[in-house]
Design an enzyme around this catalytic site. Structure first.
Site, PDB file in Angstrom:
ATOM      1  N   LYS A 263      -7.552  67.002  80.153  1.00  0.00           N
ATOM      2  CA  LYS A 263      -6.865  68.204  80.121  1.00  0.00           C
ATOM      3  C   LYS A 263      -7.707  69.694  80.766  1.00  0.00           C
ATOM      4  O   LYS A 263      -8.972  69.666  80.672  1.00  0.00           O
ATOM      5  CB  LYS A 263      -6.250  68.686  78.759  1.00  0.00           C
ATOM      6  CG  LYS A 263      -5.408  67.728  78.023  1.00  0.00           C
ATOM      7  CD  LYS A 263      -5.165  68.087  76.730  1.00  0.00           C
ATOM      8  CE  LYS A 263      -4.012  67.246  75.891  1.00  0.00           C
ATOM      9  NZ  LYS A 263      -2.940  67.410  76.672  1.00  0.00           N
ATOM     10  N   ARG A 337       1.399  57.960  71.746  1.00  0.00           N
ATOM     11  CA  ARG A 337       2.366  56.796  71.808  1.00  0.00           C
ATOM     12  C   ARG A 337       1.484  55.453  71.733  1.00  0.00           C
ATOM     13  O   ARG A 337       1.743  54.782  71.166  1.00  0.00           O
ATOM     14  CB  ARG A 337       3.302  56.883  73.057  1.00  0.00           C
ATOM     15  CG  ARG A 337       2.509  56.566  74.311  1.00  0.00           C
ATOM     16  CD  ARG A 337       3.353  57.344  75.531  1.00  0.00           C
ATOM     17  NE  ARG A 337       3.296  58.649  75.497  1.00  0.00           N
ATOM     18  CZ  ARG A 337       4.155  59.359  76.434  1.00  0.00           C
ATOM     19  NH1 ARG A 337       5.132  58.723  77.476  1.00  0.00           N
ATOM     20  NH2 ARG A 337       4.227  60.689  76.649  1.00  0.00           N
TER      21      ARG A 337
END
Ligand code: BES
Ligand code: MN
Ligand code: ZN
Length: 486
Positions: A263, A337
């Site tokens: 990020k 996920r």
């Protein structure tokens, strides 16, 4: 904050507070104060707090009136919480150390009175442990509330809400602590301490056990971290022996750098709260055990740190999940996920769940869609969705339902494996939910709550200061009250 119930509060306490409904008469209050409130345009609107001063036998009194809005409004309970929270917001660092709260004369039931106290208590939580230089006049002073005039049954109602408050506060601590303090093993240790003596059953799987079970997706996320991943389960058996359990599953990424798909630096510190789903599950379990809920509930938390490293997984890597399905990891930043799919599959293998609800700070796209007002809900079952929506409305932990469907599902087909872990930019929260749905067995009612916009607040709200909100705890507790305990 200590809350005492008493018929005769100590006379020396200067600060006195009352709840005032909109348009209600202020019977029993000094006429000068009533006039003062009117002059200050205090109408009892929800959230308003009026303060006036008077002298009683030569002693100064500071009198606060907290507005609770229309007594008949649908949000009555939430309005009463806000009235309580408004008092805390005004007096927490006022220098006053005690307050007498007169709950008589406002037409409150015991549950109403407990709602005032819940708002009052929740708004008082702060995380000041690292502020060693906080000026004395900026430190919380208000420590004791003497409640008087409470309707019959308030103490029992408050005992239940106090257990809930403890759960919310526990979640807030987990969320607020930085990632050098809360990592998978210390998250587990914090739970072991918080749950001691509550009667829950705690089990913890380490990496060797998860590896042996074939949880390649969850294990893959933690590959770059020095911290060992954990799968934490907290089980509360308060219901009938033959009642199928309700299972809550939480994303517990204790820090999300994005991994090799790193990020950008600005705002990365926010990713200390990427364990907010697991935090909410832990806090809800603490509330349920604390109030001895008549329900069988299991909390499963996938705890992992997502770091870039020579050992970290790479974009393009293919992992095999515990379900046997293979996943092409196109973006190591879509890690939530990957953690949840193995946790969800394991939970279904392990337990015959009546229903599964997962909570996760799963996608930035959810914040783009719903902002900080609603968590996004995806569900394969309308009844479950409606029940969760209702619990959200009742507690203020609001949810908004989002769609699922086969055309969205196609977007995560991989050309080389069964599934890819990211779809296109469009509908990013929905494709994340579709990913999870591929791991839900047919027939199991399931809801996925994407709470990315809800666990942290940049400004004070309903019953929280800025920072960790504790979102999800009240939602799950209310859901259990309304659906499981009936
Ligand atoms: N933890 C983030 C989602 C998130 C972002 C939560 C901002 C709270 C605030 C999640 O792991 C993530 O990085 N998601 C990616 C998915 C993308 C790579 C498909 C995102 O939302 O950008
Ligand atoms: Mn991520
Ligand atoms: Zn994440």
């Amino acid at each position: 904050m200590q809350i005492h119930f008493t018929a005769s509060p100590p006379a020396e306490i200067r600060l006195r507070a009352r709840i005032a409904n909109q348009g209600a008469s202020l019977a029993g209050i000094d006429q000068a104060l009533v006039d003062g409130a009117a002059a200050a345009r205090f109408t009892g609107r929800v959230g308003q707090v009026f303060e006036g001063f008077t002298s009683e036998g030569g002693t100064l009194r500071r009198i606060a009136l907290a507005g609770a809005g229309e007594p008949t409004a649908g949000e009555r309970r939430l309005n009463l919480e806000r009235a309580g929270a408004g008092l805390t917001a005004k007096y927490l660092v006022s220098g006053e150390t005690a307050m007498v709260l007169d709950l008589g004369g406002a037409g409150l039931s015991a549950d109403d009175a407990a709602a005032v106290l819940l708002g009052l208590r929740l708004r008082g939580w702060r995380h000041d442990k690292y502020r060693t230089k906080l000026a004395a006049d900026k430190r919380p002073s208000l420590a004791t509330i003497h409640v008087t005039g409470a309707p019959d049954g308030t103490e029992a109602a408050w005992e239940r809400e106090a257990a809930l408050a403890k759960g919310v506060e526990f979640t807030r601590v987990l969320v607020a602590e930085p990632a050098n303090v809360i990592y998978p093993a210390s998250f587990v240790a914090a739970c072991e301490e918080a749950f001691a003596g509550t009667g829950v059953e705690i089990t913890v799987l380490g990496e060797a056990e998860m590896e042996a079970l074939g949880m390649g997706a969850l294990i893959g996320v933690g590959k770059g971290s020095e911290r060992e991943s954990k799968l934490l389960t907290i089980r509360w058996n308060g219901g009938a022996a033959n009642d199928k359990p309700t299972v809550f599953v939480g994303k517990g990424v204790t820090f999300d750098t994005g991994g090799i798909s790193l990020k950008p630096p600005p705002g990365m510190e926010d990713m200390k709260w990427d364990m907010g789903g697991a935090g909410a599950v832990a806090g809800a379990m603490l509330a349920l055990a604390g109030r001895k809920a008549k329900a069988n509930v299991i909390g499963v938390m996938g705890l992992v740190e997502n770091m870039p490293d020579g050992k970290a997984q790479r974009p393009g890597d293919i992992v095999t999940t515990m379900s046997g399905q293979t996943v092409e990891v196109l973006n190591t930043d879509a890690e939530g996920r990957l953690v949840l799919c193995d946790a969800l599959h394991w939970a279904q293998e392990q337990y015959d769940a009546a229903r599964i609800v997962d909570l996760a700070t799963l996608t930035g796209a959810m914040i783009i869609a719903l902002g900080n007002e609603h968590g996004g809900m995806f569900a394969n079952d309308d009844t479950l969705a409606d029940q969760l929506t209702a619990a959200g409305k009742a507690t203020g932990d609001k949810l908004w339902r989002m769609p699922l469907g086969p055309n969205y599902d196609k977007l995560i087909d991989s050309p080389i494996a069964d599934i890819k872990n990211v779809g296109p930019r469009e509908a990013g929260s929905i494709t994340a939910a579709q990913f999870l749905q591929r791991f839900i067995k047919n027939g199991t009612p399931w809801a996925h709550l994407d709470i990315a916009g809800m666990v942290w607040a940049n400004k004070p709200g309903h019953s929280w200061d800025k920072g960790a909100t504790g979102y999800g705890v009240r939602l799950l507790d209310q859901f259990v009250r309304d659906v499981v305990e009936q």
